[in-house]
Design a protein around this motif. Structure first.
Motif, mmCIF file in Angstrom:
data_model
loop_
_atom_site.group_PDB
_atom_site.id
_atom_site.type_symbol
_atom_site.label_atom_id
_atom_site.label_comp_id
_atom_site.label_asym_id
_atom_site.label_seq_id
_atom_site.Cartn_x
_atom_site.Cartn_y
_atom_site.Cartn_z
ATOM 1 N N CYS A 60 52.539 37.422 18.745
ATOM 2 C CA CYS A 60 52.383 37.127 20.172
ATOM 3 C C CYS A 60 53.463 36.157 20.617
ATOM 4 N N GLY A 61 53.867 36.299 21.869
ATOM 5 C CA GLY A 61 54.793 35.364 22.490
ATOM 6 C C GLY A 61 54.028 34.525 23.493
ATOM 7 N N THR A 62 54.415 33.260 23.633
ATOM 8 C CA THR A 62 53.735 32.408 24.601
ATOM 9 C C THR A 62 54.736 31.510 25.323
ATOM 10 N N ASP A 63 54.432 31.211 26.578
ATOM 11 C CA ASP A 63 55.298 30.380 27.411
ATOM 12 C C ASP A 63 54.453 29.747 28.507
ATOM 13 N N GLU A 64 55.028 28.733 29.174
ATOM 14 C CA GLU A 64 54.288 28.087 30.267
ATOM 15 C C GLU A 64 55.151 28.001 31.522
ATOM 16 N N ALA A 65 54.502 27.721 32.641
ATOM 17 C CA ALA A 65 55.197 27.530 33.920
ATOM 18 C C ALA A 65 54.615 26.307 34.621
ATOM 19 N N GLY A 66 55.472 25.625 35.361
ATOM 20 C CA GLY A 66 54.987 24.509 36.181
ATOM 21 C C GLY A 66 55.020 23.157 35.517
ATOM 22 N N ARG A 67 55.790 23.047 34.461
ATOM 23 C CA ARG A 67 55.812 21.782 33.727
ATOM 24 C C ARG A 67 56.405 20.638 34.567
ATOM 25 N N GLY A 68 57.414 20.947 35.361
ATOM 26 C CA GLY A 68 58.090 19.897 36.129
ATOM 27 C C GLY A 68 57.546 19.670 37.530
ATOM 28 N N CYS A 69 56.404 20.245 37.846
ATOM 29 C CA CYS A 69 55.849 20.137 39.199
ATOM 30 C C CYS A 69 55.131 18.807 39.428
ATOM 31 N N LEU A 70 55.033 18.434 40.697
ATOM 32 C CA LEU A 70 54.291 17.224 41.069
ATOM 33 C C LEU A 70 52.828 17.543 41.360
ATOM 34 N N ALA A 71 52.537 18.815 41.621
ATOM 35 C CA ALA A 71 51.174 19.213 41.981
ATOM 36 C C ALA A 71 50.845 20.557 41.343
ATOM 37 N N TYR A 124 63.417 37.036 23.425
ATOM 38 C CA TYR A 124 62.339 37.896 22.908
ATOM 39 C C TYR A 124 61.459 38.422 24.046
ATOM 40 N N MET A 125 61.137 39.707 23.957
ATOM 41 C CA MET A 125 60.377 40.378 25.017
ATOM 42 C C MET A 125 59.020 39.746 25.266
ATOM 43 N N SER A 126 58.312 39.405 24.175
ATOM 44 C CA SER A 126 56.958 38.883 24.365
ATOM 45 C C SER A 126 56.975 37.521 25.058
ATOM 46 N N ILE A 127 57.967 36.684 24.738
ATOM 47 C CA ILE A 127 58.056 35.382 25.414
ATOM 48 C C ILE A 127 58.466 35.585 26.873
ATOM 49 N N ALA A 128 59.407 36.499 27.116
ATOM 50 C CA ALA A 128 59.824 36.803 28.493
ATOM 51 C C ALA A 128 58.640 37.336 29.306
ATOM 52 N N ALA A 129 57.859 38.238 28.698
ATOM 53 C CA ALA A 129 56.683 38.799 29.382
ATOM 54 C C ALA A 129 55.659 37.695 29.671
ATOM 55 N N ALA A 130 55.458 36.796 28.700
ATOM 56 C CA ALA A 130 54.540 35.666 28.903
ATOM 57 C C ALA A 130 55.050 34.764 30.026
ATOM 58 N N SER A 131 56.368 34.573 30.092
ATOM 59 C CA SER A 131 56.926 33.714 31.142
ATOM 60 C C SER A 131 56.704 34.334 32.525
#
Length: 199
Positions: free
Chosen positions: A13-24, A130-137
């Motif tokens: 499995c690939g894993t990634d996150e979004a919103g790490r640098g956000c204020l809210a 990697y496709m799975s990380i890109a898809a997770a992103s």
């Protein structure tokens, strides 16, 4: 060209996150297991794709995936355990929701913590390799954007529909003018000159 596999494991499995640098808003993670015959021409690191392309890819990724999961971790948890730990925790929570259980994890970035004794590798710029990380992103970004659009209706003055909680000049001006909300990360430097907020 993105690679399909990093390991020999059938359920990588690939894993990634979004919103790490956000204020809210939350930090949002996704994890995904892709089939051996997975192909998707436009797929890339979500930051390299337009919103229109991400929205187009999302249902295709979901339909083709063997399994995927998405997790939002709220600002209260981010403030409690810090953003790095919250990002890792969100990714871990996604991994344990997958069915079948993955037998290898590839993670975007350089930090992760073991979960359920599953072997893993951290890959810097993994979402462009990697496709799975890109898809997770793509999933993490699109689900988080939907979340920010929703809470925008509650607090339109911050224009989260546009800035998604990132530290734009407009967002910071709105914080200066209207103060903070339950969706703001109080452990972050919300204003450039900020020392502390009085409560």
């Amino acid at each position: 060209m993105l690679s399909l596999r990093y390991s020999e494991s059938p359920y990588e499995c690939g894993t990634d996150e979004a919103g790490r640098g956000c204020l809210a808003g939350p930090v949002t993670a996704a994890a995904i297991i892709l089939p051996e015959d997975f192909k998707l021409d436009l797929l890339n690191d979500s930051k390299q794709l337009s919103e229109k392309v991400r929205e187009k890819l999302k249902p295709i990724i979901e339909e083709k995936a063997i399994s995927y999961a998405v997790t939002h971790l709220e600002p209260i948890i981010i403030d409690e355990i810090n953003i790095l730990n919250a990002s890792i925790k969100a990714m871990q929570e996604c991994v344990v929701k997958l069915n079948p259980i993955p037998n290898y994890i590839i993670v975007d970035g350089n930090r992760f913590k073991p979960i359920n004794n599953i072997p893993y590798s951290t890959i810097v710029k993994g979402d462009s390799k990697y496709m799975s990380i890109a898809a997770a992103s793509v999933l993490a970004k699109t689900y988080r954007d939907e979340y920010m659009d929703k809470i925008h209706e509650e607090f339109p003055m911050y224009n989260w529909k546009q800035n998604k909680g990132y530290p734009t000049k407009e967002h910071r001006e709105a914080i200066r003018k209207y103060g903070t909300t339950k969706y703001h990360r109080m452990s972050f430097r919300l204003l450039p000159e900020q020392l502390s907020f009085d409560f």
